[in-house]
Design a protein around this motif. Structure first.
Motif, PDB file in Angstrom:
ATOM      1  N   SER A   1      -3.704  21.773 -12.877  1.00  0.00           N
ATOM      2  CA  SER A   1      -4.219  20.403 -12.767  1.00  0.00           C
ATOM      3  C   SER A   1      -4.241  19.892 -11.330  1.00  0.00           C
ATOM      4  N   SER A   2      -3.403  20.440 -10.455  1.00  0.00           N
ATOM      5  CA  SER A   2      -3.364  19.965  -9.066  1.00  0.00           C
ATOM      6  C   SER A   2      -4.418  20.627  -8.189  1.00  0.00           C
ATOM      7  N   LEU A   3      -5.173  21.553  -8.769  1.00  0.00           N
ATOM      8  CA  LEU A   3      -6.183  22.249  -7.979  1.00  0.00           C
ATOM      9  C   LEU A   3      -7.270  21.287  -7.515  1.00  0.00           C
ATOM     10  N   ILE A   4      -7.751  20.449  -8.418  1.00  0.00           N
ATOM     11  CA  ILE A   4      -8.795  19.470  -8.101  1.00  0.00           C
ATOM     12  C   ILE A   4      -8.374  18.135  -8.715  1.00  0.00           C
ATOM     13  N   LYS A   5      -8.171  17.131  -7.866  1.00  0.00           N
ATOM     14  CA  LYS A   5      -7.781  15.804  -8.356  1.00  0.00           C
ATOM     15  C   LYS A   5      -8.864  14.755  -8.143  1.00  0.00           C
ATOM     16  N   THR A   6      -9.838  15.070  -7.284  1.00  0.00           N
ATOM     17  CA  THR A   6     -10.935  14.144  -7.005  1.00  0.00           C
ATOM     18  C   THR A   6     -12.250  14.918  -7.050  1.00  0.00           C
TER      19      THR A   6
ATOM     20  N   LYS B   1       0.835  -1.209   0.000  1.00  0.00           N
ATOM     21  CA  LYS B   1       0.000   0.000   0.000  1.00  0.00           C
ATOM     22  C   LYS B   1       0.867   1.256   0.000  1.00  0.00           C
ATOM     23  N   LYS B   2       1.947   1.230   0.780  1.00  0.00           N
ATOM     24  CA  LYS B   2       2.819   2.401   0.865  1.00  0.00           C
ATOM     25  C   LYS B   2       3.506   2.672  -0.462  1.00  0.00           C
ATOM     26  N   GLU B   3       4.033   1.634  -1.105  1.00  0.00           N
ATOM     27  CA  GLU B   3       4.728   1.810  -2.382  1.00  0.00           C
ATOM     28  C   GLU B   3       3.765   2.210  -3.496  1.00  0.00           C
ATOM     29  N   LEU B   4       2.558   1.619  -3.473  1.00  0.00           N
ATOM     30  CA  LEU B   4       1.582   1.945  -4.513  1.00  0.00           C
ATOM     31  C   LEU B   4       1.105   3.389  -4.377  1.00  0.00           C
ATOM     32  N   ASN B   5       0.872   3.835  -3.152  1.00  0.00           N
ATOM     33  CA  ASN B   5       0.431   5.217  -2.933  1.00  0.00           C
ATOM     34  C   ASN B   5       1.497   6.226  -3.343  1.00  0.00           C
ATOM     35  N   SER B   6       2.753   5.947  -2.987  1.00  0.00           N
ATOM     36  CA  SER B   6       3.839   6.869  -3.349  1.00  0.00           C
ATOM     37  C   SER B   6       4.037   6.916  -4.859  1.00  0.00           C
ATOM     38  N   CYS B   7       3.742   5.818  -5.516  1.00  0.00           N
ATOM     39  CA  CYS B   7       3.884   5.767  -6.973  1.00  0.00           C
ATOM     40  C   CYS B   7       2.760   6.530  -7.660  1.00  0.00           C
ATOM     41  N   VAL B   8       1.528   6.322  -7.184  1.00  0.00           N
ATOM     42  CA  VAL B   8       0.360   6.862  -7.876  1.00  0.00           C
ATOM     43  C   VAL B   8       0.118   8.330  -7.540  1.00  0.00           C
ATOM     44  N   TRP B   9       0.182   8.692  -6.266  1.00  0.00           N
ATOM     45  CA  TRP B   9      -0.231  10.017  -5.840  1.00  0.00           C
ATOM     46  C   TRP B   9       0.828  11.103  -6.071  1.00  0.00           C
ATOM     47  N   SER B  10       2.037  10.727  -6.350  1.00  0.00           N
ATOM     48  CA  SER B  10       3.109  11.717  -6.489  1.00  0.00           C
ATOM     49  C   SER B  10       2.897  12.613  -7.707  1.00  0.00           C
ATOM     50  N   GLU B  11       3.016  13.912  -7.483  1.00  0.00           N
ATOM     51  CA  GLU B  11       2.917  14.891  -8.558  1.00  0.00           C
ATOM     52  C   GLU B  11       4.288  15.406  -8.975  1.00  0.00           C
ATOM     53  N   LEU B  12       5.344  14.822  -8.397  1.00  0.00           N
ATOM     54  CA  LEU B  12       6.700  15.318  -8.652  1.00  0.00           C
ATOM     55  C   LEU B  12       7.498  14.403  -9.568  1.00  0.00           C
ATOM     56  N   ILE B  13       6.842  13.395 -10.141  1.00  0.00           N
ATOM     57  CA  ILE B  13       7.551  12.489 -11.046  1.00  0.00           C
ATOM     58  C   ILE B  13       6.967  12.616 -12.447  1.00  0.00           C
ATOM     59  N   GLU B  14       7.800  12.329 -13.424  1.00  0.00           N
ATOM     60  CA  GLU B  14       7.386  12.376 -14.813  1.00  0.00           C
ATOM     61  C   GLU B  14       6.699  11.055 -15.193  1.00  0.00           C
ATOM     62  N   PRO B  15       5.950  11.025 -16.297  1.00  0.00           N
ATOM     63  CA  PRO B  15       5.254   9.801 -16.705  1.00  0.00           C
ATOM     64  C   PRO B  15       6.181   8.589 -16.832  1.00  0.00           C
ATOM     65  N   GLU B  16       7.393   8.797 -17.333  1.00  0.00           N
ATOM     66  CA  GLU B  16       8.305   7.671 -17.477  1.00  0.00           C
ATOM     67  C   GLU B  16       8.678   7.077 -16.121  1.00  0.00           C
ATOM     68  N   GLU B  17       8.895   7.971 -15.150  1.00  0.00           N
ATOM     69  CA  GLU B  17       9.224   7.491 -13.806  1.00  0.00           C
ATOM     70  C   GLU B  17       8.047   6.740 -13.197  1.00  0.00           C
ATOM     71  N   PHE B  18       6.837   7.219 -13.452  1.00  0.00           N
ATOM     72  CA  PHE B  18       5.657   6.523 -12.927  1.00  0.00           C
ATOM     73  C   PHE B  18       5.560   5.124 -13.511  1.00  0.00           C
ATOM     74  N   GLU B  19       5.722   5.007 -14.833  1.00  0.00           N
ATOM     75  CA  GLU B  19       5.574   3.704 -15.478  1.00  0.00           C
ATOM     76  C   GLU B  19       6.608   2.709 -14.949  1.00  0.00           C
ATOM     77  N   GLU B  20       7.818   3.189 -14.753  1.00  0.00           N
ATOM     78  CA  GLU B  20       8.865   2.315 -14.219  1.00  0.00           C
ATOM     79  C   GLU B  20       8.533   1.883 -12.786  1.00  0.00           C
ATOM     80  N   SER B  21       8.085   2.845 -11.977  1.00  0.00           N
ATOM     81  CA  SER B  21       7.745   2.530 -10.594  1.00  0.00           C
ATOM     82  C   SER B  21       6.545   1.597 -10.522  1.00  0.00           C
ATOM     83  N   TRP B  22       5.555   1.811 -11.365  1.00  0.00           N
ATOM     84  CA  TRP B  22       4.353   0.954 -11.380  1.00  0.00           C
ATOM     85  C   TRP B  22       4.724  -0.476 -11.740  1.00  0.00           C
ATOM     86  N   ASN B  23       5.506  -0.632 -12.792  1.00  0.00           N
ATOM     87  CA  ASN B  23       5.895  -1.979 -13.222  1.00  0.00           C
ATOM     88  C   ASN B  23       6.697  -2.701 -12.144  1.00  0.00           C
ATOM     89  N   ASN B  24       7.541  -1.959 -11.428  1.00  0.00           N
ATOM     90  CA  ASN B  24       8.309  -2.585 -10.347  1.00  0.00           C
ATOM     91  C   ASN B  24       7.390  -3.095  -9.236  1.00  0.00           C
TER      92      ASN B  24
END
Length: 756
Positions: A458-463, A401-424
């Protein structure tokens, strides 16, 4: 004639008559007060039993009343209402209730009218085979007191018969507030009950407030039952006409204010199915803050189960602001398409980004109607499903849960970094073949923040949480069984409350001075241009720049100065300053995502000894209201001319002062007082639209209305309820005199269908 003193009662003259017609005054009281009398025979030595007297003793009460308040045979009244009102005043004074008991008519003219004491007659016997569920005592005791009024041509109404005596005591003074004649919902009560209803205050609390306002229960003039019945009668008054009434009200607003917009649709039976409305203040707010819009529906706001669908955004204080709203009978793609088309047509432009829940039908609608609008799914709804979709073996895995949340909710990573983190994460915890996680990864561009880093604000409203909070806010003002008139009244009150809160924040922005936390001139300048909410966010960034940001390296590449800065998380960020354009760009992209200057750029501004925040770094969202610029092109400045105090409301407030002035001037003049009351009575008459073109919608079944009961379940539920006797048709069933005609008509229709 002698007065009989009774504890707690008013002074009442009495005659005691025996069955032979002789009259003895005060004999019963003499026997009661004299122990040696016939009723209290203490002679125990007497062997003789007293003989029982079979003659009945009838007690009659002659009310004590001034002659000027008492009617008499031959008294003349110009109108029938004057006669009945005079008799009712007499009844109130002496202490008994009245009711009408028969009349004769010639056409529309009443020629005879009898008004009797409410205790006249006897209680009707119960119907055979029906056992009453409630023990109800009877007030009736064969009282003969009455008045007969006859119409005489050329004279008016003449008292032809007046029976003054009663066979019961009068109501005591301390109990007279419970008499029906003294329980009246007058103009003052009606206004107070309506005001409480508009504030969503129920009958019980309304009655308590009346008690406090009027100084005690003895002065309220009604009971909680009358308050509750008046609310019921108001709902019954608008039944079948509430849809037409709200459309007439919106049409009136459109005439008074051309900037007001509404539109509706009906089905083949002329029943309302879709409605959209928006006022000029909402239009102005959309052009100022409508770049990012959240859209979510809610249920249980009206008796027809129509879906309430508001458009919501955030203002310069970060508070919710409503741009418009709709009511829909169906939750399908066609209904949402119609609503979105009316919204865009009303505003003149579409939002730049819209947030909705994860609904494929909504995805189709946005692509069809909002062609140039970026669509985003609510992250919270997606992440809430993670627990349901995880394998049972991974449910308690906190590391996942901790790794998935840090991967998904982060607004400081680029799409490539997200995809790499998600796959890991997927490979590490064996989720690579999970169907739901795979589908979410395929749709990542609709919900993952990394893919919105370059989108403005885009970070003004996320949900859709801001929409859900507003839905809860609106529900505080409404009730699930409200008709459309009540719902619109509750909505307007809630909207007024929302705007009042926003206006209060604007007032504080211009009339308070925020507390500074540093000696920076930039902070002092920021406090003068940003709203209080925006300044608090900016202030934290300035504090971070002063306390924790340090420079690692600086270099010059062409016309750009490149700074590498380190923050409190020991992370390096690159900030580029263009000398030719005098512009700044940071790798965290906070200014692009949220419209706020980050601590990294503030460090450079301080390093350059700047005392004012550059104009290009002001942003547009978080400034004070007078500095905010529209986010959409084509803003109509004429809208401002329509945002003014409603003239009718201002006249209504002025009317109160006029009312008291007139009341003071006509004090003591009976004719003028009666004329003035007549004018008020005419204005008090409520009117239902004479022509109803649009009927209320059918009660619809939606996702929020619960499981639909089968016909058999409905019949079983109805049969389980105790029957009640209808006062109109006398039948035992599930209806009463108020809806008897409707029920009988439905039975006749059903019978005709069966015969066919």
């Amino acid at each position: 004639m002698e007065n009989i003193d009774r504890l707690g009662s008013t002074s009442t003259n009495s005659e005691v008559e025996d069955g032979l017609g002789s009259t003895s005054t005060g004999s019963i009281m003499d026997d009661l007060t004299n122990p040696g009398g016939s009723l209290f025979d203490t002679d125990s030595d007497s062997d003789l039993e007293p003989e029982l007297d079979n003659t009945t003793v009838e007690v009659s009460y002659l009310p004590d009343c001034p002659s000027q308040l008492k009617p008499y045979v031959g008294q003349i009244f110009p109108k029938l209402d004057d006669a009945t009102e005079f008799y009712n005043k007499y009844a109130r004074y002496v202490g008994f209730d009245t009711r009408k008991h028969g009349s004769k008519k010639e056409g529309d003219l009443v020629t005879w009218l009898y008004v009797v004491c409410s205790r006249e007659g006897e209680k009707k016997n119960k119907m055979q085979g029906h056992e009453s569920k409630r023990r109800r005592s009877s007030r009736k005791c064969f009282c003969k007191s009455k008045i007969g009024i006859k119409f005489s041509k050329g004279i008016g109404y003449v008292v032809k018969q007046f029976e003054e005596k009663h066979n019961h005591d009068m109501v005591e003074g301390r109990h007279r507030r419970f008499m029906r004649l003294n329980r009246n919902i007058d103009l003052m009560h009606q206004k107070f009950i309506l005001d409480c209803a508009s504030a969503n205050i129920g009958p019980t609390l309304t009655f308590k407030l009346l008690n406090e306002v009027l100084g005690g229960l003895d002065y309220v003039g009604c009971t909680v039952v009358e308050v509750r019945n008046y609310r019921r009668d108001l709902r019954a008054f608008t039944r079948g006409a509430d849809a037409q009434m709200i459309l007439n009200e919106m049409s009136r607003k459109k005439e008074n204010c051309p900037a007001f917009t509404y539109d509706f649709e009906v089905n083949s039976k002329d029943r309302l199915t879709r409605l959209f409305w928006c006022d000029p203040i909402a239009k102005k707010n959309f052009h100022l803050y409508g770049d990012i819009v959240s859209f979510d529906t809610t249920y249980s706001t009206n008796r027809y189960c129509m879906i309430f669908a508001p458009f919501t955004g955030k203002d310069n204080h970060g508070r919710p602001v409503t741009f418009g709203a709709g009511l829909l009978s169906k939750e399908n793609a066609d209904s949402f398409s119609w609503l979105f088309e009316r919204f865009v047509k009303c505003m003149g432009s579409a939002p730049k980004l819209i947030i909705t829940d994860q609904d494929l039908g909504m995805k189709v609608v946005v692509e069809r109607v909002l062609v140039d609008t970026r669509h985003r799914w609510c992250m919270w709804h997606i992440m809430f499903k993670v627990v349901e979709k995880l394998p049972k073996s991974q449910l308690g895995n906190e590391d996942l849960k901790k790794e998935l949340n840090s991967c998904v909710w982060s607004e400081l990573i680029e799409p490539e970094e997200f995809e790499e983190s998600w796959n890991n994460v997927m490979e590490k915890y064996g989720l690579k073949d999970n169907e739901w996680f795979t589908s979410m990864f395929d749709s990542r561009k609709y919900w993952v923040p990394a893919y919105f880093r370059d989108f403005p604000m885009s970070s003004l409203i996320k949900t859709t949480s801001i929409s859900e909070s507003q839905n809860i806010f609106f529900k505080r003002y409404s009730k699930s069984r409200s008709n459309l008139v009540e719902f619109l009244m509750y909505y307007n009150n809630a909207l007024d409350g929302q705007r009042s809160n926003n206006n209060r924040l604007e007032y504080l922005d211009f009339n308070t001075i925020p507390t500074l936390k540093t000696n920076s001139a930039l902070e002092k300048h920021a406090s003068t241009i940003y709203s209080d909410s925006g300044f608090k966010l900016i202030q934290s960034e300035i504090e971070e720049a002063v306390d924790n940001v340090t420079m690692v390296t600086v270099s010059t590449v062409g016309e750009n100065e490149i700074y590498v800065l380190n923050d409190k998380f020991s992370k390096n960020w690159t900030v580029s300053y263009s000398i030719s354009c005098d512009s700044y760009a940071c790798g965290c992209k906070m200014f692009e995502r949220l419209g706020l200057v980050c601590s990294h750029i503030f460090w450079i501004l301080r390093n350059k000894k700047l005392k004012l925040v550059p104009d290009e770094l002001h942003g547009g969202r978080w400034l004070k209201s007078k500095f905010v610029k529209p986010v959409h092109f084509g803003f109509d400045d004429n809208i401002e001319s329509f945002i003014a105090v409603d003239e009718t409301k201002q006249e209504y407030r002025d009317m109160h002062a006029d009312f008291y002035d007139i009341a003071r001037l006509i004090e003591g003049d009976g004719d003028k007082i009666r004329a003035f009351r007549h004018i008020m009575a005419e204005g008090r008459k409520r009117k239902v639209p004479s022509e109803i073109e649009v009927h209320p919608p059918d009660v619809v079944s939606t996702k929020g209305s619960g499981r639909r009961l089968s016909r058999l379940e409905k019949e079983i539920r109805e049969l389980s309820k105790p029957g009640r006797k209808c006062g109109k048709c006398g039948e035992i069933g599930q209806h009463d005199s108020r809806n008897c005609d409707k029920i009988q008509e439905l039975k006749k229709k059903k019978k005709r269908k069966q015969q066919c």
